[in-house]
Design a protein around this motif. Structure first.
Motif, PDB file in Angstrom:
ATOM      1  N   CYS A 117       0.752  -1.401  -0.008  1.00 26.91           N
ATOM      2  CA  CYS A 117       0.039  -0.013   0.029  1.00 26.91           C
ATOM      3  C   CYS A 117       0.880   1.209  -0.004  1.00 26.91           C
ATOM      4  N   ALA A 118       1.960   1.043   0.838  1.00 27.05           N
ATOM      5  CA  ALA A 118       2.826   2.291   0.770  1.00 27.05           C
ATOM      6  C   ALA A 118       3.491   2.591  -0.512  1.00 27.05           C
ATOM      7  N   MET A 119       3.946   1.405  -1.129  1.00 26.59           N
ATOM      8  CA  MET A 119       4.614   1.564  -2.546  1.00 26.59           C
ATOM      9  C   MET A 119       3.468   2.145  -3.503  1.00 26.59           C
ATOM     10  N   LEU A 120       2.458   1.701  -3.402  1.00 27.45           N
ATOM     11  CA  LEU A 120       1.281   2.392  -4.319  1.00 27.45           C
ATOM     12  C   LEU A 120       1.175   3.737  -4.090  1.00 27.45           C
ATOM     13  N   LEU A 121       1.094   4.353  -2.933  1.00 26.77           N
ATOM     14  CA  LEU A 121       0.842   5.642  -2.684  1.00 26.77           C
ATOM     15  C   LEU A 121       2.250   6.408  -3.208  1.00 26.77           C
ATOM     16  N   SER A 122       3.394   5.891  -2.763  1.00 25.55           N
ATOM     17  CA  SER A 122       4.475   6.459  -3.235  1.00 25.55           C
ATOM     18  C   SER A 122       4.627   6.485  -4.917  1.00 25.55           C
ATOM     19  N   PHE A 175       5.709   0.250   6.259  1.00 23.18           N
ATOM     20  CA  PHE A 175       4.956   1.290   5.415  1.00 23.18           C
ATOM     21  C   PHE A 175       5.944   2.413   4.939  1.00 23.18           C
ATOM     22  N   LEU A 176       7.045   2.582   5.888  1.00 22.90           N
ATOM     23  CA  LEU A 176       8.141   3.471   5.509  1.00 22.90           C
ATOM     24  C   LEU A 176       8.952   3.159   4.489  1.00 22.90           C
ATOM     25  N   ALA A 177       9.365   1.946   4.414  1.00 17.38           N
ATOM     26  CA  ALA A 177      10.136   1.029   3.633  1.00 17.38           C
ATOM     27  C   ALA A 177       9.247   1.117   2.250  1.00 17.38           C
ATOM     28  N   GLY A 178       8.077   1.007   2.222  1.00 19.42           N
ATOM     29  CA  GLY A 178       7.140   1.158   0.893  1.00 19.42           C
ATOM     30  C   GLY A 178       7.406   2.268   0.300  1.00 19.42           C
ATOM     31  N   LEU A 179       7.181   3.376   1.145  1.00 15.50           N
ATOM     32  CA  LEU A 179       7.210   4.687   0.645  1.00 15.50           C
ATOM     33  C   LEU A 179       8.758   4.985  -0.186  1.00 15.50           C
ATOM     34  N   LEU A 180       9.553   4.599   0.360  1.00 17.32           N
ATOM     35  CA  LEU A 180      10.888   4.726  -0.415  1.00 17.32           C
ATOM     36  C   LEU A 180      11.073   3.873  -1.321  1.00 17.32           C
ATOM     37  N   ALA A 181      10.380   2.428  -1.349  1.00 18.12           N
ATOM     38  CA  ALA A 181      10.588   1.481  -2.490  1.00 18.12           C
ATOM     39  C   ALA A 181       9.675   1.893  -3.617  1.00 18.12           C
ATOM     40  N   GLY A 182       9.109   2.799  -3.523  1.00 22.58           N
ATOM     41  CA  GLY A 182       7.880   3.229  -4.570  1.00 22.58           C
ATOM     42  C   GLY A 182       8.661   3.936  -5.724  1.00 22.58           C
ATOM     43  N   TRP A 183       9.801   4.580  -5.298  1.00 26.54           N
ATOM     44  CA  TRP A 183      10.481   5.354  -6.461  1.00 26.54           C
ATOM     45  C   TRP A 183      11.794   4.737  -6.673  1.00 26.54           C
ATOM     46  N   GLN A 184      12.055   3.497  -6.098  1.00 30.58           N
ATOM     47  CA  GLN A 184      13.400   2.564  -6.590  1.00 30.58           C
ATOM     48  C   GLN A 184      13.147   2.193  -7.953  1.00 30.58           C
ATOM     49  N   PRO A 185      12.484   1.773  -8.302  1.00 26.63           N
ATOM     50  CA  PRO A 185      12.282   1.097  -9.823  1.00 26.63           C
ATOM     51  C   PRO A 185      12.971   2.126 -10.836  1.00 26.63           C
TER      52      PRO A 185
END
Length: 314
Positions: A117-122, A175-185
């Motif tokens: 969910c955090a990755m989606l938001l990010s 959740f914090l990890a997902g926020l960061l991982a959202g722009w990793q790709p």
């Protein structure tokens, strides 16, 4: 030709769902490893190290890969791409660290749902403000709706922990990890394009993540805040290789499905796989609540509607 596509697409979708299940498997392995060593930082170092061993074996065996990875330092000095792209591996380090620190305590379903969910938001925010992407993508009703469903899903899966504040704090990690991982790709794609190889890009990610985590661990050991121990259970070293398998399979499957179907199918695999792991492996000790299953379905629905392309872009 139509008959072939009719048979091929469902098969590739099922294969992608299966590949997506490797992610919760990795979380389960790293979660138990973190529980065993009682240190999320050490767990992440071991996981990255096992992945690096595999990647170095691949790099060493290929002359082209060796030449491409040896050119990275000069490429960084030339500043052909923004500097932050070269540090995208730190995002992966945060994800693996959070797996070791919280996955076995939260349960794989709760961990993966919070992360996704955090990755989606990010991803939505990065698209909107042009962070790491070539073109900005405005918010649409579907994309905003998907973000709302993602937030609702996160609240649902962590709701059983409302009465245990320390568990809620653990849920913040993925959740914090997902926020960061959202722009990793975006960073990974840029590195792959710059070096001319996805394999080299993945290896560089592992090098960056491993280096940062190892420096952190060494400082903590010198300060007397950590110690280094090797687990004596062989499967606890499989976290890194499982992550590599997932990345490799996605790179192959995307050619037949495209990014849209790949994203939806892999998300389905991650979420469904998470619930199945918690349900079918009682030894992990993770309870699956009704709201966990509901939250998983809500997250999947949010991912699906967010992936629907806007008519104006067609």
């Amino acid at each position: 030709m139509k008959k072939k596509n009719t048979l091929t697409i469902p098969f590739l979708m099922l294969a992608t769902i299966g590949a997506g299940m490797l992610s919760p498997m990795q979380s389960a392995v790293n979660g138990k490893l973190g529980e065993y060593v009682q240190d999320g930082n050490l767990c992440a170092v071991i996981s990255f190290a096992s992945g690096l061993v595999v990647m170095f074996a691949i790099i060493i065996s290929n002359k082209t890969y060796r030449k491409q990875i040896s050119s990275i330092l000069s490429l960084i000095k030339k500043r052909k791409v923004p500097l932050w792209n070269w540090f995208a591996g730190l995002c992966g380090a945060m994800v693996v660290f959070s797996e070791g620190a919280s996955a076995s305590y939260l349960g794989i379903a709760t961990f993966q749902t919070s992360l996704i969910c955090a990755m989606l938001l990010s991803g939505l925010l990065c698209d909107r403000f042009g962070i790491g992407v070539p073109e900005k993508r405005p918010f649409t009703l579907l994309r905003i709706s998907g973000a709302i469903f993602a937030l609702i899903a996160t609240l649902l899966v962590v709701s059983p922990q409302w009465n245990t504040p320390h568990m809620l704090l653990l849920a913040i990690l993925p959740f914090l990890a997902g926020l960061l991982a959202g722009w990793q790709p975006a960073g990974n794609a840029t590195i792959a394009e710059t070096t001319g190889s996805t394999i080299v890009s993945i290896t560089w990610n592992f090098i960056v993540g491993f280096t940062a985590l190892t420096i952190m661990l060494c400082i903590r050991i010198l300060l007397g805040k950590a110690s280094f121990v090797f687990p004596d259970i062989w499967w606890m070293y499989l976290g890194g290789p499982l992550g590599l398998m997932s990345i490799a399979l996605m790179a192959i499957l995307v050619r037949g499905l495209g990014l849209l179907l790949l994203g939806v199918a892999s998300t389905a695999g991650q979420l469904v796989g998470s619930v199945l792991i918690d349900l079918l492996i009682p030894a992990l000790g993770n309870a699956v609540y009704t709201v966990t299953i509901i939250g998983t379905l809500v997250a999947l629905f949010g991912a699906i509607i967010t992936s629907i392309p806007d008519k104006k872009q067609n």
